[in-house]
Write an enzyme that holds these catalytic residues in place. Structure first.
Site, PDB file in Angstrom:
ATOM      1  N   ASP A 114      -0.567   1.140   0.467  1.00  0.00           N
ATOM      2  CA  ASP A 114      -1.378  -0.213  -0.053  1.00  0.00           C
ATOM      3  C   ASP A 114      -0.247  -1.213  -0.790  1.00  0.00           C
ATOM      4  O   ASP A 114      -0.492  -2.292  -1.301  1.00  0.00           O
ATOM      5  CB  ASP A 114      -2.485   0.142  -0.923  1.00  0.00           C
ATOM      6  N   ASP A 166      -2.447  -2.171  -8.459  1.00  0.00           N
ATOM      7  CA  ASP A 166      -3.273  -3.378  -8.151  1.00  0.00           C
ATOM      8  C   ASP A 166      -2.991  -4.592  -8.570  1.00  0.00           C
ATOM      9  O   ASP A 166      -3.486  -5.398  -8.331  1.00  0.00           O
ATOM     10  CB  ASP A 166      -4.794  -2.735  -7.738  1.00  0.00           C
TER      11      ASP A 166
HETATM   12  N1  GLY Z   1      -6.146  -0.756  -1.649  1.00  0.00           N
HETATM   13  C1  GLY Z   1      -7.491  -0.164  -1.541  1.00  0.00           C
HETATM   14  C2  GLY Z   1      -8.005  -0.254  -0.331  1.00  0.00           C
HETATM   15  O1  GLY Z   1      -7.534  -0.712   0.691  1.00  0.00           O
HETATM   16  O2  GLY Z   1      -9.155   0.241  -0.222  1.00  0.00           O
END
Ligand code: GLY
Length: 394
Positions: free
Chosen positions: A176, A105
């Site tokens: 993601d 992330d």
């Molecule tokens: N990247 C985690 C979410 O979209 O909740």
């Protein structure tokens, strides 16, 4: 330009909405100036900078870049210095914690903070911090699998969702991550070092191969053997279940492949973005409000404004990259979703902290139909995109 393709009525609506955002955020920013909010409950922002996580990850919660991102976007649009002042605070809190992050992330955290700061102000320290973040992200690449590992650095099996099969995280990557890749594209473009881009491209090709189904929908989590690189299985993750179509995952794929195409001009990425967009648009409900999963039951009502707003941003960008008629379809779908959120549940009261009111963390996770900072961020990005006033972050 997107703005010129809008009807007069839509242009007026977008300008009016920007005004409402500015009026609201001028009040919210003062209340939340020392916070890093992730969600507003009962109209009050929480503060994730104080959150204690398992491995000491107190300040690196994955959504911690979006508050600053929203402030930077508004600074760029309005030139109101106070937005920039508060945005810089998030950066000062995040930067000392970079090397604590054991997840992909890093892009969601540093693109809307340091990189956006650099893009807007040319600040050299912010550029250096963005490049350090890109190196840390690139270090998560697994060459056997051809992807950036999603979570952790150990070999444990984690139950992401209660009652779902555990995920062996050493070999896991998720859709993601497609929107983390732009940190690597930016790093290559900025430093001239092609390795960042090559890693990002390989990750995108792996995602294309294993995550995108024939009908254009995408899976959430892919589990691979981390040594041989062999695909093991997929997981429903934050969606309704295995084989379903988590709407936010569709949005990450749609926007991520669009961004990958913008940075590389590889036609495969454009085709993939179009394919996911086709699936997404075909499933937008009549009322324009996006569920948490396109395969979820009709009841209970579980809506996801986050997926809607992120998809809207992706569709707006994609609309500029394809022939006009096709672009109009993407543009109309984006406007429909944004207007639906605005009409049904946007909160313009300056005394409360959140704008959008119906985000959902994951179908089986706590936190349904409520405010999330990343829904607000993508809503603001989309409105500014309509007006030609955003900075392209991804
Ligand atoms: N990247 C985690 C979410 O979209 O909740």
């Amino acid at each position: 330009m997107i703005y010129e393709k809008l009807t007069l009525k839509e242009q007026g609506w977008a300008a009016e909405t920007e005004k409402k955002i500015d009026e609201k955020l001028k009040a919210v920013r003062e209340r939340s100036e020392k916070k890093i909010p992730s969600e507003a409950k009962d109209g009050v922002h929480d503060d994730k900078k104080a959150m204690e996580g398992p491995s000491g990850m107190t300040r690196t919660f994955w959504t911690n870049g979006f508050w600053a991102g929203m402030l930077w976007q508004m600074y760029h649009a309005t030139k109101d210095e106070r937005y920039a002042e508060i945005a810089r605070y998030t950066e000062s809190v995040l930067n000392p914690c970079l090397l604590e992050i054991e997840s992909h992330d890093i892009g969601y955290l540093w693109l809307p903070t340091s990189v956006l700061n650099y893009k807007i102000t040319g600040n050299e320290q912010a550029k250096a911090d963005g490049l350090t973040a890109a190196k840390w992200l690139a270090g998560r690449f697994n060459p056997a699998c051809g992807f950036i590992r999603a979570w952790g650095s150990g070999n444990e099996a984690l139950p992401l969702v209660k009652d779902a099969p555990p995920i062996h995280i050493a070999g896991a990557t998720i859709i993601d991550c497609m929107l983390n890749l732009p940190l690597l594209y930016w790093a290559s473009e900025t430093s001239g070092d092609a390795r960042f881009r090559l890693i990002a491209e390989e990750h995108a090709f792996t995602t294309m191969k294993y995550f995108v189904r024939g009908d254009g929908s995408v899976i959430h989590i892919g589990e691979f053997d981390p040594v041989s690189g062999e695909f093991v299985t997929d997981h429903g993750g934050q969606g309704y279940g295995k084989g379903s179509a988590w709407t936010r995952g569709q949005a990450w794929g749609l926007y991520g492949f669009t961004a990958s195409y913008k940075h590389t001009r590889r036609p495969e990425f454009l085709e993939t973005a179009q394919k996911i967009a086709g699936y997404f648009i075909a499933h937008i409900p009549e009322d324009g409000l996006i569920p948490s999963d396109f395969c979820q039951p009709k009841e209970p009502h579980v809506q996801d404004d986050i997926g809607a707003c992120a998809a809207a941003c992706g569709l707006l960008e994609l609309s500029e990259l394809v022939p006009e008629e096709e672009g109009a379809v993407y543009l109309n779908a984006a406007v429909k979703m944004l207007q639906a959120i605005n009409e049904s549940s946007a909160d313009w009261n300056p005394d409360t902290d959140g704008i959008t009111q119906n985000g959902t963390a994951g179908y089986h996770l706590p936190g349904r139909n409520q405010n999330y900072i990343y829904a607000d961020y993508f809503f603001v990005e989309a409105i500014l995109k309509l007006l030609g006033k955003d900075v392209f972050v991804w």
